[in-house]
Design a protein around this motif. Structure first.
Motif, short mmCIF file in Angstrom:
data_model
loop_
_atom_site.label_atom_id
_atom_site.label_comp_id
_atom_site.label_asym_id
_atom_site.label_seq_id
_atom_site.Cartn_x
_atom_site.Cartn_y
_atom_site.Cartn_z
N PHE A 1 30.03 22.50 -23.56
CA PHE A 1 30.03 23.62 -22.56
C PHE A 1 30.50 23.29 -21.42
O PHE A 1 31.04 22.15 -20.86
N VAL B 1 24.91 20.57 -21.12
CA VAL B 1 23.58 20.65 -21.13
C VAL B 1 22.98 19.48 -21.66
O VAL B 1 23.08 19.18 -22.90
N LEU B 2 22.64 18.56 -20.79
CA LEU B 2 22.08 17.06 -21.16
C LEU B 2 20.56 17.25 -21.23
O LEU B 2 19.85 17.87 -20.30
N LEU B 3 19.86 16.37 -22.20
CA LEU B 3 18.38 16.48 -22.38
C LEU B 3 18.02 15.58 -21.14
O LEU B 3 18.83 14.55 -20.79
N ARG B 4 16.77 15.62 -20.69
CA ARG B 4 16.19 14.87 -19.82
C ARG B 4 15.71 13.43 -20.23
O ARG B 4 14.62 13.06 -20.41
N ARG B 5 16.78 12.60 -20.52
CA ARG B 5 16.54 11.44 -21.42
C ARG B 5 17.80 10.41 -20.69
O ARG B 5 18.64 11.07 -20.07
N SER B 6 17.70 9.38 -21.42
CA SER B 6 18.70 8.48 -21.02
C SER B 6 19.96 8.65 -21.68
O SER B 6 19.78 9.65 -22.72
N PHE C 1 19.68 11.46 -30.17
CA PHE C 1 18.90 12.94 -30.55
C PHE C 1 19.89 13.45 -31.48
O PHE C 1 19.27 14.00 -32.72
N VAL C 2 21.19 13.71 -31.21
CA VAL C 2 21.94 14.72 -32.14
C VAL C 2 22.06 13.96 -33.42
O VAL C 2 22.07 14.48 -34.67
N HIS D 1 21.05 4.55 -18.52
CA HIS D 1 21.02 5.40 -17.29
C HIS D 1 20.37 6.84 -17.71
O HIS D 1 20.74 7.45 -18.85
N PRO D 2 19.54 7.43 -16.57
CA PRO D 2 19.26 8.76 -16.86
C PRO D 2 20.30 9.72 -17.04
O PRO D 2 21.07 9.63 -16.01
N ALA D 3 20.26 10.41 -17.88
CA ALA D 3 21.56 11.08 -18.17
C ALA D 3 21.88 12.28 -17.04
O ALA D 3 23.14 12.41 -16.57
N ARG D 4 20.83 12.86 -16.48
CA ARG D 4 21.03 13.67 -15.50
C ARG D 4 21.47 13.23 -13.79
O ARG D 4 21.38 13.92 -13.07
N ARG D 5 21.45 11.63 -14.10
CA ARG D 5 21.68 11.27 -12.70
C ARG D 5 23.26 10.88 -12.70
O ARG D 5 23.76 10.30 -11.67
N ARG E 1 28.57 12.82 -27.25
CA ARG E 1 27.36 13.39 -28.20
C ARG E 1 27.96 13.99 -29.18
O ARG E 1 27.78 14.12 -30.15
N TYR F 1 18.46 25.42 -22.38
CA TYR F 1 18.77 24.51 -23.40
C TYR F 1 19.22 25.72 -24.60
O TYR F 1 19.58 25.07 -25.53
N GLN G 1 22.49 25.52 -26.56
CA GLN G 1 22.96 24.29 -26.86
C GLN G 1 22.24 24.03 -28.01
O GLN G 1 22.66 23.40 -29.17
N ASP H 1 10.98 17.24 -23.50
CA ASP H 1 11.85 17.33 -22.21
C ASP H 1 11.23 17.81 -20.95
O ASP H 1 11.42 17.51 -19.95
N LYS I 1 14.51 10.02 -11.67
CA LYS I 1 15.43 9.82 -12.74
C LYS I 1 15.90 11.51 -13.14
O LYS I 1 16.66 11.35 -14.14
N ALA I 2 15.57 12.27 -12.28
CA ALA I 2 15.94 13.61 -12.86
C ALA I 2 15.38 14.12 -14.21
O ALA I 2 16.23 14.85 -14.76
N TYR I 3 14.24 13.65 -14.41
CA TYR I 3 13.91 14.21 -15.66
C TYR I 3 12.84 15.43 -15.47
O TYR I 3 12.42 15.76 -16.33
#
Lengths: 249, 235, 270
Positions: free
Chosen positions: A95, A99-104, A111-112, A139-143, A156, B130, B133, B151, B232-234
């Motif tokens: 996109f 749209v990233l998951l709140r994960r590393s 995940f995928v 690293h945290p993905a959303r950082r 991904r 989400y 996606q 999440d 961590k922006a989680y």
């Protein structure tokens, strides 16, 4: 053109070639026609660029091809088969805003792979190395920065080895260096045999990437031709005006 | 107002001395309410996630009903559970009345709607982000629910905390189904009610202070977890 | 993932409660006996002697009788003789025994707005409260104390319910809560002496009326009938009732004091 596509949809095609047949495709929402009567077919590998001014229907068309929007009219066939979750699963869409998951970083790719039933740290690391993110694996993905986020979205997408990669203006908000990186990754994927559909309204980018161009205006398909033909001698007045830098409404 | 002064003194005294009865009551309060929160999450989170994703006829009605159930009076829940668990009731043979298990059941019923309704709200917002996606990943509904819950975990912690707050502070339900039996089913709130009815207002207030300190500690711990997640922006 | 780790914890917590049930009985009783601390005095003696854990559920007499009728108790220990006899007559309980007594008193603000201090007759006292318009806080919860209070008004030929909400205030709650309310609004309250003596929030309230034989407060004990409730722990329940009615139990009741005063007077038939 319509006769041609109908023939295409009915005849068997070699399984090695990417084959897409779009037939009378239309999409309405709340009484607005965002897309109407779009028909074309594609058998070539490489990168197909979907072009057109804002509101032309490029993103809608991309989603209809991917099977994540239900068409109001017409059909999409891949390899002679109508769209299904199976086919969507064989593709990947990146996109404009990832749209990233709140994960590393690693967990986003894992995940995928897991949903495709093939969790594999080796494959994940390879995908991350391909986009130059291996050093940020925990690293945290959303950082991540905007460019890094988009590269992660690409990693991904590519990790699942999709037949078709669809990208919706993936570089719209990025600086030139980041754009360059993304374009390299996409070109590499295409030369590796992945069919790519790339939405952009950046004419320079389209020139750099396109092997063929689908030009849309006001929800209609105006041209579908090889890149050289399109850029040298556009057939429609709208495409001529667009390429000349005029503002189309 | 001298009750306040003596209440603080008493509260400190109770805590510093590590009063055995107090520890027992505090431990039971935590055991019952935390168990209830875990069970309520086990039921309420999938329900909230389902309502966040699914579109079906009557969904609006279900959500309105769920929101209304957040206001369930504890005494009513207590009564309903009592009538079921009483020896004369349909589940009387289980012999659960006047046990901590009965209290856990009552509090679970009390807070499951809270967990479900609040998590529905949180997860619906997340799903807006989400959903496209997810469609591209061609996820099943169960897979999508799992991702949303995982999440949204840090926001859901706050939801669980709201449930815990309600559970640990309610007295009506545990009083009826637990019976406030000394050394068996007496928890902080029923002990406070008892001391109030004994006219021992300072002691009741001191117990209330202890309860608030515990609630404060738990909230602070959760806030700490959330803050580190936000870095961590989680969250 | 997390759920997998938590599941054993949850069931651990649930099982822990089920495992703690060994030899024990449930006594449905009144707030007056529990709040005074009588059970804290009696139960350790009995539990040590018999090895049976006694769990007391303290509610109003009306609710205690209902709970016992629902088989949610093994022993009933309350103070409303007529209701207790009805309970036995309906087959819910084994024969009832007198256990102990104390008396009711009327407490009120020290300035005694109704002027009942020093009176000898309960009827006169109640009439005077009603006529002075001083406030009176009633339990209003169908408890043993409430039933007794209604009887006394009736004996005095008065119907305070007609004035409910004005000077006659029905709290609809337990003894302690009603005392707190009464003290909060300077209203007379009828209470059993044991609850009053052990009550911690007396403020400027005093006992203003006592001593009329009509204020006699009899407690009875009943073992729930196993013919009605198969789940009754009959042997344990009987052991507890028999001990309370025995010489040892009776003297244990008599020994219980708060602030130097005896609260309950054993009167089991020999």
């Amino acid at each position: 053109m319509r006769d041609m596509t109908q023939n295409c949809a009915q005849t068997a095609v070699p399984s090695t070639a990417a084959s897409l047949a779009v037939n009378g495709l239309g999409y309405n929402i709340d009484g607005h026609r965002l897309l109407q009567d779009v028909s074309f077919d594609i058998r070539t590998q490489g990168i197909t660029v979907l072009m057109g001014p804002n509101g032309a229907g490029k993103s809608v068309l991309l989603r209809l091809l991917h099977g994540i929007l239900p068409p109001s009219d017409g059909q999409v066939h891949w390899y002679g088969k109508p769209l299904s979750p199976e086919i969507t699963r064989q593709q990947a869409l990146v996109f404009q805003k990832p749209v990233l998951l709140r994960r590393s970083v690693a967990a986003n790719v894992d995940f995928v792979l897991r949903t495709r039933g093939r969790q594999d740290p080796g494959r994940r690391d390879a995908a991350l190395a391909r986009v130059g993110l291996l050093h940020l694996v925990q690293h945290p993905a959303r950082r991540l920065s905007g460019g890094e986020q988009q590269r992660l979205a690409l990693a991904r997408a590519l990790a699942t080895e999709p037949d078709v990669l669809l990208l919706d203006e993936p570089t719209a908000n990025l600086d030139p260096a980041a754009v360059q990186l993304i374009e390299n990754i996409v070109t590499e994927a295409a030369s590796g045999g992945t069919k790519v559909f790339f939405v952009t309204h950046d004419i320079g980018q389209a020139r750099r990437l396109a092997e063929d161009v689908v030009f849309l205006h006001r929800g209609r398909l105006l041209e579908h031709s090889a890149a050289s033909a399109f850029f040298d001698a556009p057939q429609s007045s709208a495409a001529r005006a667009y390429l000349a830098g005029e503002i189309l409404t | 107002m001298q009750e306040f002064e003596s209440a603080f003194g008493l509260a400190f005294d109770l805590i510093l001395r590590g009063d055995r009865d107090l520890l027992e009551i505090v431990w039971l309060s935590l055991r019952v309410s935390i168990s209830a929160v875990l069970l309520a999450c086990l039921i309420g989170l999938p329900l909230g996630a389902y309502l966040a994703i699914a579109r079906f006829r009557g969904r609006g009605t279900v959500i309105v009903a769920l929101n209304a159930l957040m206001g369930l009076p504890p005494v009513v829940v207590g009564l309903i559970v009592y009538l079921h668990l009483s020896r004369a009731g349909p589940l009387g043979f289980l012999g659960l009345l006047y046990t901590p298990t009965a209290m856990i059941i009552a509090q679970t019923i009390l807070i499951t709607p809270i967990v479900a309704a609040l998590s529905r709200q949180v997860l619906e917002d997340l799903n807006t982000e989400y959903a496209e996606q997810f469609r591209s990943f061609a996820l099943s509904r169960a897979q999508a629910m799992q991702v949303l819950i995982w999440d949204g975990r840090y926001s859901l912690l706050t939801v669980a905390l709201a449930g815990f707050g309600r559970a640990v502070a309610e007295v009506g339900a545990v009083m009826i189904v637990g019976g406030n039996i000394d050394h068996l089913t007496r928890v902080m709130t029923t002990a406070i009610a008892l001391e109030t009815s004994r006219g021992e207002l300072a002691l009741a207030l001191a117990l209330g202070l202890v309860l608030m300190v515990i609630a404060l500690a738990i909230n602070a711990a959760v806030q700490g977890v959330r803050l580190s997640a936000e870095r961590k922006a989680y969250a | 993932m997390v759920l997998k780790q938590l599941t054993p914890l949850i069931f651990g917590a649930l099982l822990a409660s089920a495992a703690s049930a060994q030899s024990s009985i449930i006594v449905q009783s009144t707030t007056s006996t529990a709040n005074s601390g009588l059970y804290d005095h009696l139960l350790p003696i009995f539990e040590k002697k018999a090895g049976i854990a006694v769990n007391v559920v303290a509610v109003g007499t009306g609710q205690a009788i209902k709970n016992a009728a629902n088989c949610d108790g093994d022993v009933l220990l309350v103070h409303a003789k007529a209701a207790e006899e009805a309970f036995v007559a309906e087959g819910y309980g084994l024969p009832r025994s007198d256990l102990m007594y104390n008396d009711f008193v009327i407490v009120g603000p020290a300035d005694d707005p109704g002027g009942i201090r020093g009176l000898r007759d309960i009827g006169t006292a109640l009439t005077q409260i009603a006529e002075s318009g001083a406030l009176f806080a009633s339990r209003g919860d169908d408890s043993g104390t409430h039933k007794k209070e209604r009887q006394l008004w009736e004996m005095a030929g008065l119907n305070p319910s007609a004035d409910s909400g004005t000077w006659y205030r029905e709290t609809g709650s337990g003894m302690g809560a009603t005392l707190n309310t009464g003290i909060g609004m300077a209203a007379y309250v009828m209470t059993d002496r044991a609850t009053w003596l052990s009550f911690g929030n007396k403020a400027d309230f005093e006992i203003l009326f006592d001593g009329d034989p009509a204020l006699f407060n009899q407690y009875g004990i009943i073992v729930v009938n196993p013919a009605h409730c198969a789940n009754v722990a009959l042997d344990e329940a009987k052991a507890f009732a028999d001990w309370l009615l025995s010489k040892d139990g009776q003297s244990a009741i008599g020994e219980f004091e708060r602030a130097g005063e005896q609260l309950f007077f054993p009167n089991a038939a020999e």
